[in-house]
Structures are given as structure tokens and as C-alpha cells.
Enzyme design. Structure first.
Site, short mmCIF file in Angstrom:
data_model
loop_
_atom_site.label_atom_id
_atom_site.label_comp_id
_atom_site.label_asym_id
_atom_site.label_seq_id
_atom_site.Cartn_x
_atom_site.Cartn_y
_atom_site.Cartn_z
N LEU A 165 0.80 -1.22 0.00
CA LEU A 165 0.00 0.00 0.00
C LEU A 165 0.83 1.27 0.00
O LEU A 165 0.40 2.27 -0.57
CB LEU A 165 -0.94 0.02 1.22
CG LEU A 165 -2.09 -0.96 1.20
CD1 LEU A 165 -3.08 -0.61 2.29
CD2 LEU A 165 -2.78 -1.03 -0.14
N HIS A 205 -0.42 7.25 7.95
CA HIS A 205 0.61 6.37 8.49
C HIS A 205 1.98 6.69 7.88
O HIS A 205 2.98 6.86 8.61
CB HIS A 205 0.20 4.93 8.19
CG HIS A 205 1.17 3.88 8.60
ND1 HIS A 205 0.97 3.06 9.70
CD2 HIS A 205 2.34 3.46 8.05
CE1 HIS A 205 1.98 2.22 9.81
NE2 HIS A 205 2.84 2.44 8.82
N GLU A 206 2.04 6.80 6.56
CA GLU A 206 3.33 7.00 5.90
C GLU A 206 3.91 8.39 6.16
O GLU A 206 5.13 8.54 6.29
CB GLU A 206 3.20 6.74 4.40
CG GLU A 206 2.77 5.33 4.02
CD GLU A 206 3.70 4.24 4.53
OE1 GLU A 206 4.85 4.55 4.92
OE2 GLU A 206 3.28 3.07 4.52
N TRP A 217 4.77 -1.12 17.35
CA TRP A 217 5.30 -2.30 18.03
C TRP A 217 6.82 -2.35 18.03
O TRP A 217 7.42 -3.26 18.61
CB TRP A 217 4.73 -3.58 17.40
CG TRP A 217 5.15 -3.79 15.99
CD1 TRP A 217 6.23 -4.51 15.54
CD2 TRP A 217 4.52 -3.28 14.82
NE1 TRP A 217 6.31 -4.47 14.17
CE2 TRP A 217 5.26 -3.73 13.70
CE3 TRP A 217 3.39 -2.48 14.60
CZ2 TRP A 217 4.92 -3.40 12.39
CZ3 TRP A 217 3.05 -2.16 13.30
CH2 TRP A 217 3.80 -2.61 12.22
N VAL A 230 8.69 6.12 21.82
CA VAL A 230 7.62 7.00 22.31
C VAL A 230 7.10 6.43 23.61
O VAL A 230 6.68 5.26 23.66
CB VAL A 230 6.47 7.11 21.28
CG1 VAL A 230 5.34 7.98 21.82
CG2 VAL A 230 6.99 7.69 19.97
#
Length: 301
Positions: A165, A205-206, A217, A230
Site C-alpha cells: 500500500l 501512516h506513511e 510495536w 515513544v
């Protein structure tokens, strides 16, 4: 190359190619490795110092549509829906925040970042589909060269292969390949955008990666030793897919479990609704440091 497709809800595949690109650059470009080390040192220092807020930052954005079939030459309306989605998500104006479990509501952040469309280019290509090798970012390999990557976000919309994607380049990489690539069927919310990736969250997201966010994760496979650097994102064992039900527990993170509603997970577009305050601070550090050209451009515009 490894198949890195986001193929179907629940499929245990990587749909984002950012980390393969990151590893390729680490292996092939010593300057990139040094730059990444310096950027992380700066970012951790900024977190300790807690500098004052930047205020609203506006990022000029150039969309390069690269197409080989007519359907891939997406319309201006589809581009507009993506820009609207990007601004909603980064400004915490998305109405689906109502899906957020109450425990995480205080952590949800307005990143104070907006995006303004500066230009749309359209380039016909003989390439049927592109991969994570950055060929879409060069006219010599059937794509189109970026423009002013120090002062603009460059987006490439094309046909990506293997079910992939999108992918981004972290700060510190070569300027001639800097930016974000998204397949046209996961771009915006109209036209060729296809469920369950039709709310523009692939680009959210990107762009998070482009502003130096890691996957939530920590990119250690399914282990519990990864770190996204984070503090307010719970440790979790690998990516989530589809639309999980709260709580989704892993890595001894009960009672609240994985923050699968975070934009930096792998869930469906309809399941991801937030950045955290810590992620917003990390993106602000990127704007103060390796992406500071964006601030300079805004100040002179």
C-alpha cells in the site's frame, strides 16, 4: 524481494515498505546511517528539554500521479479527499475519535500540522507497477523526479506491486528520493480508493514515518523487545490487522492492551484514529531538526 503486501484483513503481512527501505539505505549508504544516529540523538534531546510548541505548521505538498492505465490517473477530487483526510487526522478533527477507548482519550494529540496542496503533476509511464526501490521517484526509471524536497512534501501516487500500500523515507535519507509513495487504491476516499483502505489512513501512516515515527510495536517481529521511542504507546507484540476488539492484550500490557487504534499500527483504515502526545512531540522534533527547511519555507512564504 520479500512480499510485503497488505492483502486482506487479518492477513499476517507487512503492508508498509518503510522499514525495508530503511534497512536498504542502512546497508548501502554510510551517510544515511550517520544521519539517522544524529537525528535520534537530537530527537531524544528535544524530548528531555521539552521545548515550547511550534504552533501550527503548514507543509506544502506536491502530488505526483504516475499512471500506466487510465484508472490510475486519479482525479483531482480523489486528491482533494486525501488532503482533507490528512488534515483531519493530523489536527485531531476526525469524527471517528468516538471509537477511541476512554483510557486513551487523554493521550490523543492534535499534531498542529496541516498540509496544503501546492501542485499536482501527472506522468504517463510504461511501468506496470512499482516496488520499494524508489524507481517511481526518478524520470529515468519511468517515474518523476521530486521537487524541492527540503521545503515540500513530495507524494507519489501510482500502482504498487505485490499488494503493497505505501512506503516512506525517514528523515536523513537522500534528497533525491525523499517523500512518500502510496498505491492509488489506498489514496483518499473516492475514485479508485478501495475498502478497507479507503479513508486515507495509509498516507496518514506513511507521513508519520516521514516525520520520524516508527511502527507502534517497534519493528521486532512478534517479540516484546521492540521500541518505537515513544513513552505513551504501550509495548505490543507485532502489528494488528483488521478491526480488533478492545482490549487486545500482548506483551504483558494488560489491562488495556495494544493501542491498535493508533495510526502507526497496521489495522484497517476504519480502526485507526489517533496519534499520541508523545508521537506529536517526536514529529515536532523532526520539524525542528531534519525537517527544519519546512519551517524556514513557511516563515518566508
Amino acid at each position: 524481494m520479500t512480499d510485503i503486501g497488505r492483502l486482506a484483513p487479518g492477513a499476517a503481512r507487512d503492508w508498509c515498505g518503510t522499514m525495508p527501505v530503511h534497512r536498504r539505505l542502512l546497508d548501502s549508504d554510510p551517510g544515511y546511517a550517520r544521519a539517522r544516529e544524529e537525528i535520534e540523538t537530537f530527537t531524544f534531546g528535544a524530548a528531555r528539554e521539552e521545548p515550547p510548541p511550534l504552533g501550527l505548521v503548514t507543509i506544502p505538498t506536491i502530488v505526483h500521479v504516475v499512471w500506466s492505465q487510465a484508472a490510475q490517473n486519479i482525479g483531482d477530487d480523489q486528491v482533494a479527499t486525501q488532503m482533507e483526510a490528512l488534515n483531519r487526522d493530523f489536527r485531531k478533527r476526525n469524527v471517528d475519535l468516538v471509537l477511541l477507548p476512554s483510557v486513551w482519550a487523554p493521550m490523543a494529540a492534535d499534531a498542529d500540522i496541516e498540509f496544503v496542496l501546492a501542485d499536482v503533476t501527472r506522468t504517463r509511464t510504461d511501468v506496470g507497477s512499482f516496488d520499494t526501490d524508489d524507481s517511481v521517484k526518478s524520470a529515468r526509471s519511468g517515474g518523476v523526479d521530486p521537487v524541492s524536497t527540503d521545503t515540500h512534501l513530495n507524494l507519489w501516487v501510482c500502482q504498487l506491486g505485490g499488494g503493497l500500500l505505501g512506503y516512506a523515507q525517514f528523515p536523513g535519507g537522500p534528497p533525491e528520493t525523499d517523500g512518500v509513495v502510496v498505491t492509488h487504491t489506498a489514496f483518499g476516499s473516492s475514485g479508485t480508493a478501495t475498502a478497507p483502505f479507503d479513508l486515507g489512513r495509509t498516507l496518514t501512516h506513511e507521513v508519520g514515518h516521514w516525520l520520524n515515527l516508527r511502527h507502534i510495536w517497534g519493528d521486532d517481529g512478534d517479540g516484546c523487545g521492540g521500541d518505537d521511542f515513544v513513552a505513551d504507546t504501550p509495548n505490543q507484540a507485532g502489528p494488528n490487522y483488521g478491526r480488533p476488539t478492545y482490549p487486545k492484550v500482548s506483551c504483558n500490557n494488560a489491562p488495556h492492551g495494544d493501542m491498535f487504534v493508533n495510526y502507526m499500527d497496521y489495522t484497517d483504515d476504519a480502526a485507526m484514529v489517533m496519534f499520541t502526545l508523545g508521537q506529536a512531540a517526536r514529529m515536532a522534533a523532526a520539524l525542528r531538526g531534519p525537517r527544519s527547511g519546512l519551517l524556514a519555507a513557511a516563515a518566508t512564504s
